[in-house]
Design a protein around this motif. Structure first.
Motif, PDB file in Angstrom:
ATOM      1  N   ALA A 129      -6.840  -7.865  -1.705  1.00  0.00           N
ATOM      2  CA  ALA A 129      -6.543  -7.980   0.101  1.00  0.00           C
ATOM      3  C   ALA A 129      -6.419  -9.334   0.473  1.00  0.00           C
ATOM      4  O   ALA A 129      -5.401 -10.283   1.371  1.00  0.00           O
ATOM      5  CB  ALA A 129      -8.372  -8.126   0.777  1.00  0.00           C
ATOM      6  N   LEU A 130      -6.029 -10.861  -0.871  1.00  0.00           N
ATOM      7  CA  LEU A 130      -5.079 -12.072  -0.533  1.00  0.00           C
ATOM      8  C   LEU A 130      -4.948 -11.631  -0.352  1.00  0.00           C
ATOM      9  O   LEU A 130      -3.673 -12.851  -0.505  1.00  0.00           O
ATOM     10  CB  LEU A 130      -6.161 -13.213  -1.643  1.00  0.00           C
ATOM     11  CG  LEU A 130      -8.566 -13.296  -1.363  1.00  0.00           C
ATOM     12  CD1 LEU A 130      -8.100 -13.921  -2.904  1.00  0.00           C
ATOM     13  CD2 LEU A 130      -8.339 -14.338  -0.108  1.00  0.00           C
ATOM     14  N   LEU A 131      -3.898 -11.295  -2.201  1.00  0.00           N
ATOM     15  CA  LEU A 131      -2.364 -11.525  -1.628  1.00  0.00           C
ATOM     16  C   LEU A 131      -1.889 -10.621  -0.721  1.00  0.00           C
ATOM     17  O   LEU A 131      -0.460 -11.270   0.270  1.00  0.00           O
ATOM     18  CB  LEU A 131      -1.841 -10.377  -2.782  1.00  0.00           C
ATOM     19  CG  LEU A 131      -2.482 -10.723  -4.499  1.00  0.00           C
ATOM     20  CD1 LEU A 131      -2.417  -9.393  -5.632  1.00  0.00           C
ATOM     21  CD2 LEU A 131      -1.804 -11.927  -4.876  1.00  0.00           C
ATOM     22  N   SER A 132      -2.486  -9.155   0.361  1.00  0.00           N
ATOM     23  CA  SER A 132      -1.852  -9.528   1.226  1.00  0.00           C
ATOM     24  C   SER A 132      -1.637 -10.031   2.314  1.00  0.00           C
ATOM     25  O   SER A 132      -0.578 -10.146   3.620  1.00  0.00           O
ATOM     26  CB  SER A 132      -2.308  -7.998   2.361  1.00  0.00           C
ATOM     27  OG  SER A 132      -3.852  -8.467   2.604  1.00  0.00           O
ATOM     28  N   LYS A 133      -2.444 -11.014   2.434  1.00  0.00           N
ATOM     29  CA  LYS A 133      -2.510 -12.639   3.272  1.00  0.00           C
ATOM     30  C   LYS A 133      -0.647 -13.339   3.135  1.00  0.00           C
ATOM     31  O   LYS A 133      -0.419 -14.065   4.289  1.00  0.00           O
ATOM     32  CB  LYS A 133      -3.517 -13.627   3.555  1.00  0.00           C
ATOM     33  CG  LYS A 133      -4.701 -13.121   4.338  1.00  0.00           C
ATOM     34  CD  LYS A 133      -5.650 -13.965   3.940  1.00  0.00           C
ATOM     35  CE  LYS A 133      -6.968 -13.116   4.403  1.00  0.00           C
ATOM     36  NZ  LYS A 133      -7.702 -13.511   4.707  1.00  0.00           N
ATOM     37  N   CYS A 134      -0.214 -13.176   2.006  1.00  0.00           N
ATOM     38  CA  CYS A 134       1.355 -13.754   1.689  1.00  0.00           C
ATOM     39  C   CYS A 134       2.482 -12.903   2.342  1.00  0.00           C
ATOM     40  O   CYS A 134       3.853 -12.932   2.016  1.00  0.00           O
ATOM     41  CB  CYS A 134       1.657 -13.918   0.055  1.00  0.00           C
ATOM     42  SG  CYS A 134      -0.338 -14.857  -0.452  1.00  0.00           S
ATOM     43  N   ILE A 135       2.266 -11.372   3.003  1.00  0.00           N
ATOM     44  CA  ILE A 135       2.989 -10.449   3.107  1.00  0.00           C
ATOM     45  C   ILE A 135       3.137 -10.953   4.734  1.00  0.00           C
ATOM     46  O   ILE A 135       2.718 -10.821   5.526  1.00  0.00           O
ATOM     47  CB  ILE A 135       2.813  -9.079   2.937  1.00  0.00           C
ATOM     48  CG1 ILE A 135       2.720  -9.043   1.526  1.00  0.00           C
ATOM     49  CG2 ILE A 135       3.819  -8.150   3.458  1.00  0.00           C
ATOM     50  CD1 ILE A 135       2.352  -7.791   0.790  1.00  0.00           C
ATOM     51  N   LEU A 136       5.040 -10.690   4.934  1.00  0.00           N
ATOM     52  CA  LEU A 136       4.369 -11.251   6.608  1.00  0.00           C
ATOM     53  C   LEU A 136       5.419  -9.986   7.173  1.00  0.00           C
ATOM     54  O   LEU A 136       5.170  -9.701   8.586  1.00  0.00           O
ATOM     55  CB  LEU A 136       5.469 -11.889   6.382  1.00  0.00           C
ATOM     56  CG  LEU A 136       5.340 -13.766   5.847  1.00  0.00           C
ATOM     57  CD1 LEU A 136       6.596 -14.767   5.679  1.00  0.00           C
ATOM     58  CD2 LEU A 136       4.767 -14.462   6.357  1.00  0.00           C
ATOM     59  N   SER A 137       5.728  -9.291   6.047  1.00  0.00           N
ATOM     60  CA  SER A 137       6.261  -7.914   7.085  1.00  0.00           C
ATOM     61  C   SER A 137       6.032  -6.420   5.822  1.00  0.00           C
ATOM     62  O   SER A 137       7.020  -7.331   4.638  1.00  0.00           O
ATOM     63  CB  SER A 137       8.025  -7.620   7.897  1.00  0.00           C
ATOM     64  OG  SER A 137       9.174  -8.475   6.829  1.00  0.00           O
ATOM     65  N   SER A 138       6.384  -5.582   6.228  1.00  0.00           N
ATOM     66  CA  SER A 138       6.487  -4.300   5.373  1.00  0.00           C
ATOM     67  C   SER A 138       6.983  -3.095   5.700  1.00  0.00           C
ATOM     68  O   SER A 138       6.895  -3.035   7.325  1.00  0.00           O
ATOM     69  CB  SER A 138       5.688  -4.086   4.927  1.00  0.00           C
ATOM     70  OG  SER A 138       5.090  -3.040   4.049  1.00  0.00           O
ATOM     71  N   LYS A 139       8.251  -2.984   6.046  1.00  0.00           N
ATOM     72  CA  LYS A 139       8.698  -1.127   6.481  1.00  0.00           C
ATOM     73  C   LYS A 139       9.429  -0.224   4.975  1.00  0.00           C
ATOM     74  O   LYS A 139       9.624  -1.125   4.170  1.00  0.00           O
ATOM     75  CB  LYS A 139      10.182  -1.819   7.326  1.00  0.00           C
ATOM     76  CG  LYS A 139      11.373  -2.197   6.383  1.00  0.00           C
ATOM     77  CD  LYS A 139      12.357  -3.010   7.148  1.00  0.00           C
ATOM     78  CE  LYS A 139      14.009  -3.111   6.131  1.00  0.00           C
ATOM     79  NZ  LYS A 139      14.541  -3.750   7.434  1.00  0.00           N
TER      80      LYS A 139
END
Length: 179
Positions: A129-139
């Motif tokens: 959950a914390l790591l996902s906050k560093c992800i700006l976009s996903s495709k």
């Protein structure tokens, strides 16, 4: 020592990293787990190309949970890297620059990391959950039918990892065990 790198990773950047370094990645990384690696292997065996340019790129061994409203991705924690070991030397030989996962790697993978001057990073398991906050976009860029195991292109900012195996073969897990 804390370092900042940008994806894709250059050979010089990979060679500058040492086992135990804390690294923050900004830029593009790709996700692929077991099923995606199997498909990539099959494509290579058929003489087909990979679904993205592997040269100097980083693969994050991760299958995300569904995105919450307003977020590009759900929880995005690492999966056990050893499950990809049978595919990794070939991808390193094709120019892959780094991998992100958790856990130990086989001797064949370590030898290939050294041969190809690459690096293996660990992301903290249980902190998806914390790591996902560093992800700006996903495709999704390939194998959409695999659901969470589809290959994704991620844009990350200050994504925290630790160098576990550096380009010289130094292994943080072994270093800590000896201490």
């Amino acid at each position: 020592m804390d370092k900042i790198i940008h994806g894709p990773i250059t050979k010089d950047e990979a060679k500058s990293l040492k086992a135990g370094d804390y690294v923050y990645i900004t830029g593009k990384i790709y996700t692929a787990r077991d099923a995606a690696h199997k498909r990539m292997k099959e494509a290579l065996e058929k003489g087909e190309g990979l679904p993205f340019n592997i040269k100097n790129n980083m693969i994050y061994y991760m299958g995300p949970s569904p995105a919450r409203e307003g977020r590009p991705i759900g929880s995005a924690g690492p999966t056990t890297a050893s499950r990809m070991d049978k595919y990794t030397p070939e991808l390193l030989d094709l120019g892959m620059g780094a991998m992100i996962g958790k856990g130990k790697r086989s001797q064949a993978v370590i030898d290939s990391i050294v041969k190809n001057q690459a690096v293996y990073f660990a992301a903290v398991g249980g902190a998806g959950a914390l790591l996902s906050k560093c992800i700006l976009s996903s495709k999704i860029i390939a194998y959409e039918d695999l659901g969470p195991e589809a290959i994704r292109e991620l844009e990350v900012e200050n994504f925290p990892v630790i160098v576990v195996i550096d380009s010289m073969g130094n292994n943080l897990y072994e270093m800590v065990m000896k201490q």
